[in-house]
Design a protein around this motif. Sequence first.
Motif, PDB file in Angstrom:
ATOM      1  N   ALA A  62      13.827   4.992  -4.287  1.00  0.00           N
ATOM      2  CA  ALA A  62      14.388   6.035  -3.108  1.00  0.00           C
ATOM      3  C   ALA A  62      15.643   6.621  -3.616  1.00  0.00           C
ATOM      4  CB  ALA A  62      14.379   5.270  -1.844  1.00  0.00           C
ATOM      5  N   TYR A  63      15.538   7.972  -3.606  1.00  0.00           N
ATOM      6  CA  TYR A  63      16.875   8.869  -4.209  1.00  0.00           C
ATOM      7  C   TYR A  63      17.243   9.746  -3.241  1.00  0.00           C
ATOM      8  CZ  TYR A  63      15.082   7.368  -8.772  1.00  0.00           C
ATOM      9  OH  TYR A  63      14.278   6.317  -9.776  1.00  0.00           O
ATOM     10  N   ALA A  64      18.614   9.651  -3.162  1.00  0.00           N
ATOM     11  CA  ALA A  64      19.231  10.667  -2.165  1.00  0.00           C
ATOM     12  C   ALA A  64      19.105  12.163  -2.991  1.00  0.00           C
ATOM     13  CB  ALA A  64      20.759  10.434  -1.928  1.00  0.00           C
ATOM     14  N   LEU A  65      18.839  13.262  -2.142  1.00  0.00           N
ATOM     15  CA  LEU A  65      18.620  14.320  -2.482  1.00  0.00           C
ATOM     16  C   LEU A  65      19.896  14.849  -3.277  1.00  0.00           C
ATOM     17  CD1 LEU A  65      16.924  17.037  -2.978  1.00  0.00           C
ATOM     18  CD2 LEU A  65      17.923  17.977  -0.885  1.00  0.00           C
ATOM     19  N   VAL A  66      20.043  15.220  -4.475  1.00  0.00           N
ATOM     20  CA  VAL A  66      20.851  16.132  -5.145  1.00  0.00           C
ATOM     21  C   VAL A  66      20.500  17.510  -5.267  1.00  0.00           C
ATOM     22  CG1 VAL A  66      22.409  16.263  -7.216  1.00  0.00           C
ATOM     23  CG2 VAL A  66      21.479  14.189  -6.442  1.00  0.00           C
ATOM     24  N   VAL A  67      21.259  18.330  -4.579  1.00  0.00           N
ATOM     25  CA  VAL A  67      21.149  19.834  -4.703  1.00  0.00           C
ATOM     26  C   VAL A  67      21.558  20.675  -6.055  1.00  0.00           C
ATOM     27  CG1 VAL A  67      21.172  22.256  -3.598  1.00  0.00           C
ATOM     28  CG2 VAL A  67      21.073  20.003  -2.384  1.00  0.00           C
ATOM     29  N   TRP A  98      15.032  -5.738  -3.554  1.00  0.00           N
ATOM     30  CA  TRP A  98      16.056  -4.684  -3.805  1.00  0.00           C
ATOM     31  C   TRP A  98      16.737  -5.301  -5.460  1.00  0.00           C
ATOM     32  CZ3 TRP A  98      21.530  -4.994  -5.007  1.00  0.00           C
ATOM     33  CH2 TRP A  98      22.132  -4.053  -5.158  1.00  0.00           C
ATOM     34  N   TYR A  99      16.671  -4.348  -6.211  1.00  0.00           N
ATOM     35  CA  TYR A  99      17.373  -4.822  -7.564  1.00  0.00           C
ATOM     36  C   TYR A  99      18.241  -3.876  -8.267  1.00  0.00           C
ATOM     37  CZ  TYR A  99      13.983  -2.192 -10.260  1.00  0.00           C
ATOM     38  OH  TYR A  99      13.373  -0.952 -10.888  1.00  0.00           O
ATOM     39  N   GLU A 100      18.318  -2.586  -7.780  1.00  0.00           N
ATOM     40  CA  GLU A 100      19.233  -1.716  -8.347  1.00  0.00           C
ATOM     41  C   GLU A 100      19.582  -0.465  -7.199  1.00  0.00           C
ATOM     42  OE1 GLU A 100      20.245   1.753 -10.421  1.00  0.00           O
ATOM     43  OE2 GLU A 100      18.470   1.618  -9.746  1.00  0.00           O
ATOM     44  N   VAL A 101      20.743   0.173  -7.456  1.00  0.00           N
ATOM     45  CA  VAL A 101      20.880   1.105  -6.299  1.00  0.00           C
ATOM     46  C   VAL A 101      19.693   1.821  -5.679  1.00  0.00           C
ATOM     47  CG1 VAL A 101      22.208   3.366  -5.812  1.00  0.00           C
ATOM     48  CG2 VAL A 101      23.103   1.532  -7.302  1.00  0.00           C
ATOM     49  N   SER A 102      18.697   2.239  -6.565  1.00  0.00           N
ATOM     50  CA  SER A 102      17.700   3.066  -5.698  1.00  0.00           C
ATOM     51  C   SER A 102      16.388   2.451  -5.907  1.00  0.00           C
ATOM     52  CB  SER A 102      17.755   4.524  -6.344  1.00  0.00           C
ATOM     53  OG  SER A 102      18.962   5.192  -6.087  1.00  0.00           O
ATOM     54  N   ASN A 103      16.159   1.233  -6.098  1.00  0.00           N
ATOM     55  CA  ASN A 103      14.936   0.602  -6.435  1.00  0.00           C
ATOM     56  C   ASN A 103      14.797  -0.648  -5.935  1.00  0.00           C
ATOM     57  OD1 ASN A 103      14.060   2.457  -8.919  1.00  0.00           O
ATOM     58  ND2 ASN A 103      15.973   2.201  -9.403  1.00  0.00           N
ATOM     59  N   TRP A 104      13.311  -0.782  -5.857  1.00  0.00           N
ATOM     60  CA  TRP A 104      12.881  -1.928  -4.990  1.00  0.00           C
ATOM     61  C   TRP A 104      11.593  -2.265  -5.850  1.00  0.00           C
ATOM     62  CZ3 TRP A 104      15.287   1.848  -2.451  1.00  0.00           C
ATOM     63  CH2 TRP A 104      16.129   1.580  -1.818  1.00  0.00           C
ATOM     64  N   ASP A 108       7.966   7.573  -6.178  1.00  0.00           N
ATOM     65  CA  ASP A 108       9.358   8.155  -5.932  1.00  0.00           C
ATOM     66  C   ASP A 108       9.525   8.853  -4.881  1.00  0.00           C
ATOM     67  OD1 ASP A 108       9.863   6.989  -8.525  1.00  0.00           O
ATOM     68  OD2 ASP A 108      10.150   8.822  -9.622  1.00  0.00           O
ATOM     69  N   LEU A 109      10.521   8.288  -3.948  1.00  0.00           N
ATOM     70  CA  LEU A 109      10.850   8.969  -2.595  1.00  0.00           C
ATOM     71  C   LEU A 109      11.951   9.856  -2.719  1.00  0.00           C
ATOM     72  CD1 LEU A 109       9.685   6.271  -0.341  1.00  0.00           C
ATOM     73  CD2 LEU A 109       8.557   8.331  -0.783  1.00  0.00           C
TER      74      LEU A 109
END
Length: 196
Positions: free
Chosen positions: A140-145, A186-192, A110-111
Amino acid sequence: GAGSRPLATVFFGGGTPTLLPAAALAALLEGAREEWGIAAGAEVTTEANPDTLDGAYAEALAAAGFTRVSIGMQSAVPHVLATLDRTHTPANVPAAVAAARGAGLDVSVDLIYGTPGESLEDWRTSLTSAIALEPDHVSAYALVVEEGTRLAGQVRRGLVPAADDDDEADKYELADALLREAGYAWYEVSNWARRP
């Protein structure tokens, strides 16, 4: 209970389940097995902090019926990990991957991108480091503060910049390009993944 279908997927996550002893995760999984049953070929995953996963822990997970670990790499860049308040150093990640592989477990890493102070080159370093580990899967996820965290307080006080949508979009596009080039689909928004 009785009459329900067996579980096809089991996931321990959100947070760091591997702060628990491996025997505790094994007991939880056994409880699920007794209550619902687990289908043949089911994927059984736990998230793991790189600091907590060594050979003995990975072997215990595999013996209990886990099939996959999702390792919270987050970044390969020390100053980014420091901003995220992560305890591990980048060197812990290959060791955790090797421990999981040695136990016969599939590996996901996970990144997180968009950490304040993370440059596009920092993000490229994290992606290329993750790809070099040859995991089966990359998230790979965008940071959520999150409210209540030290980082949220720093953003609120103007000590670190808030997330920038254009920066995050550039980082997402770079992730997609580098991962596809390395053979991940790529298969889902944040996943490969390497395989369907």
